[in-house]
Motif scaffolding. Sequence first.
Motif, PDB file in Angstrom:
ATOM      1  N   THR A 184       0.840  -1.193   0.000  1.00 27.73           N
ATOM      2  CA  THR A 184       0.000   0.000   0.000  1.00 27.73           C
ATOM      3  C   THR A 184       0.877   1.246   0.000  1.00 27.73           C
ATOM      4  O   THR A 184       2.103   1.166   0.160  1.00 27.73           O
ATOM      5  CB  THR A 184      -0.898   0.030   1.245  1.00 27.73           C
ATOM      6  N   GLN A 206       1.055   3.338   2.331  1.00 29.25           N
ATOM      7  CA  GLN A 206       1.695   3.431   3.644  1.00 29.25           C
ATOM      8  C   GLN A 206       3.025   2.688   3.679  1.00 29.25           C
ATOM      9  O   GLN A 206       3.999   3.141   4.290  1.00 29.25           O
ATOM     10  CB  GLN A 206       0.776   2.852   4.734  1.00 29.25           C
ATOM     11  N   ASP A 207       3.063   1.526   3.025  1.00 31.00           N
ATOM     12  CA  ASP A 207       4.245   0.664   3.096  1.00 31.00           C
ATOM     13  C   ASP A 207       5.476   1.282   2.451  1.00 31.00           C
ATOM     14  O   ASP A 207       6.603   0.900   2.779  1.00 31.00           O
ATOM     15  CB  ASP A 207       3.959  -0.684   2.428  1.00 31.00           C
ATOM     16  N   THR A 236       6.194   4.534   2.510  1.00 31.27           N
ATOM     17  CA  THR A 236       6.600   5.751   3.214  1.00 31.27           C
ATOM     18  C   THR A 236       7.547   5.379   4.348  1.00 31.27           C
ATOM     19  O   THR A 236       7.571   4.233   4.804  1.00 31.27           O
ATOM     20  CB  THR A 236       5.386   6.497   3.786  1.00 31.27           C
ATOM     21  N   TYR A 271       9.364   4.765   7.925  1.00 26.89           N
ATOM     22  CA  TYR A 271       9.009   4.548   9.321  1.00 26.89           C
ATOM     23  C   TYR A 271       9.160   5.877  10.068  1.00 26.89           C
ATOM     24  O   TYR A 271      10.013   6.691   9.740  1.00 26.89           O
ATOM     25  CB  TYR A 271       9.957   3.524   9.951  1.00 26.89           C
ATOM     26  N   ASN A 285       6.432   7.950  10.661  1.00 28.48           N
ATOM     27  CA  ASN A 285       5.352   8.886  10.346  1.00 28.48           C
ATOM     28  C   ASN A 285       4.030   8.489  11.005  1.00 28.48           C
ATOM     29  O   ASN A 285       2.979   9.053  10.703  1.00 28.48           O
ATOM     30  CB  ASN A 285       5.168   9.024   8.830  1.00 28.48           C
ATOM     31  N   ASP A 286       4.086   7.482  11.880  1.00 26.45           N
ATOM     32  CA  ASP A 286       2.919   7.066  12.671  1.00 26.45           C
ATOM     33  C   ASP A 286       1.765   6.540  11.826  1.00 26.45           C
ATOM     34  O   ASP A 286       0.589   6.747  12.158  1.00 26.45           O
ATOM     35  CB  ASP A 286       2.430   8.215  13.566  1.00 26.45           C
ATOM     36  N   VAL A 287       2.078   5.847  10.721  1.00 23.47           N
ATOM     37  CA  VAL A 287       1.047   5.131   9.970  1.00 23.47           C
ATOM     38  C   VAL A 287       1.431   3.658   9.921  1.00 23.47           C
ATOM     39  O   VAL A 287       2.587   3.287  10.133  1.00 23.47           O
ATOM     40  CB  VAL A 287       0.861   5.686   8.536  1.00 23.47           C
ATOM     41  N   TYR A 288       0.447   2.806   9.653  1.00 29.92           N
ATOM     42  CA  TYR A 288       0.668   1.362   9.646  1.00 29.92           C
ATOM     43  C   TYR A 288       1.520   0.947   8.448  1.00 29.92           C
ATOM     44  O   TYR A 288       1.301   1.404   7.322  1.00 29.92           O
ATOM     45  CB  TYR A 288      -0.681   0.637   9.587  1.00 29.92           C
ATOM     46  N   HIS A 289       2.494   0.080   8.702  1.00 32.09           N
ATOM     47  CA  HIS A 289       3.301  -0.529   7.648  1.00 32.09           C
ATOM     48  C   HIS A 289       3.184  -2.048   7.760  1.00 32.09           C
ATOM     49  O   HIS A 289       3.185  -2.591   8.871  1.00 32.09           O
ATOM     50  CB  HIS A 289       4.780  -0.147   7.780  1.00 32.09           C
ATOM     51  N   THR A 310      12.663   4.219   0.342  1.00 35.48           N
ATOM     52  CA  THR A 310      12.622   5.595   0.836  1.00 35.48           C
ATOM     53  C   THR A 310      14.001   6.242   0.823  1.00 35.48           C
ATOM     54  O   THR A 310      14.117   7.442   1.094  1.00 35.48           O
ATOM     55  CB  THR A 310      12.062   5.647   2.271  1.00 35.48           C
ATOM     56  N   LEU A 312       6.739  11.136  -1.014  1.00 35.05           N
ATOM     57  CA  LEU A 312       6.402   9.935  -0.254  1.00 35.05           C
ATOM     58  C   LEU A 312       7.643   9.242   0.298  1.00 35.05           C
ATOM     59  O   LEU A 312       7.529   8.318   1.108  1.00 35.05           O
ATOM     60  CB  LEU A 312       5.599   8.966  -1.125  1.00 35.05           C
TER      61      LEU A 312
END
Length: 312
Positions: A213, A215-216, A218, A220, A222-226, A235, A305
Amino acid sequence: MSLKWTIEAIDLLSSPKVNGQDVKEVLVKTGLKDVEVKSVTGPNGKTDFVKVWIPGKEGKRSGGTAPTLGIVGRLGGIGARPERLGLVSDADGGIAAVATAMLLGDMYSKGDILKGDVFISTHICPDAPTQPHDPVPFMGSPIDMAMANKEEITGELDAVLSIDTTRGNRVINHRGFAISPTVKEGWILRVSEDLLSIMSYITGKMPVVFPITMQDITPYGNDVYHLNSIMQPCTATSAPVVGVALTSEVPVPGCATGATQAMDIDEAVRFSVEVAKYYGEGKVSFYDAAEFDRLISLYGYMRHLQTLGKIK
């Protein structure tokens, strides 16, 4: 034979006292000369990064033009001592990287020299922390992701395979290994047909692709699920990145012991070596450059991103 090196890597990394120098000594014995060990201390402890260059006949480091492949053994740690004794499931990315280096070193010493240079990196930590994660606990790491990317990625790479245990989820219901779509500079691109073919040749089965996704891809922090850290190298580089996930039919905690699957790791090792062979010869493409340029002309760059974004 790749299975021999996979088993030797498992045996080597199973020791509670193993460190980067131990790994270097074994790699040098296989015929490798350019092996660097660097100890790094992070927020939660210390680890040893192991970085290996396998020179190609026409590699760029010796003045040639053949493209350079990077292979990253991504993990939090190979062990979670003293909480858990033995190799943890999360170790498999590191095992695969070390076994791949052993095999390529053995090939090199016997005269089977690839056309392009290959860079292999991972880190050795037998006592990493654990951390909560849904649906099952993950391994933590003594270092943060920015430190890992700094050590495991170099600007000399033209493409990257990121090998990581990816069993702590409910979206990959397959035992073995799977590959991701190619990711480049914030774009999730189509799956490489060349890599699908190599995967089928290795396994003798239909290829398996795992979903990723936005999120994956972006960073680590940034406080979103990976899903996990498998795509984190994307990245830190402009090179195309493909994840090579070691998978299971059911969720397995990254800190679980007794979960190392030698045959699955061996398949990932053979896949990585075959990709290295053909990529250096220009016979494997990670992405369609013309189509990527078309996307940029239509929609612009997605490099934001690759950053932490607008953290508030």
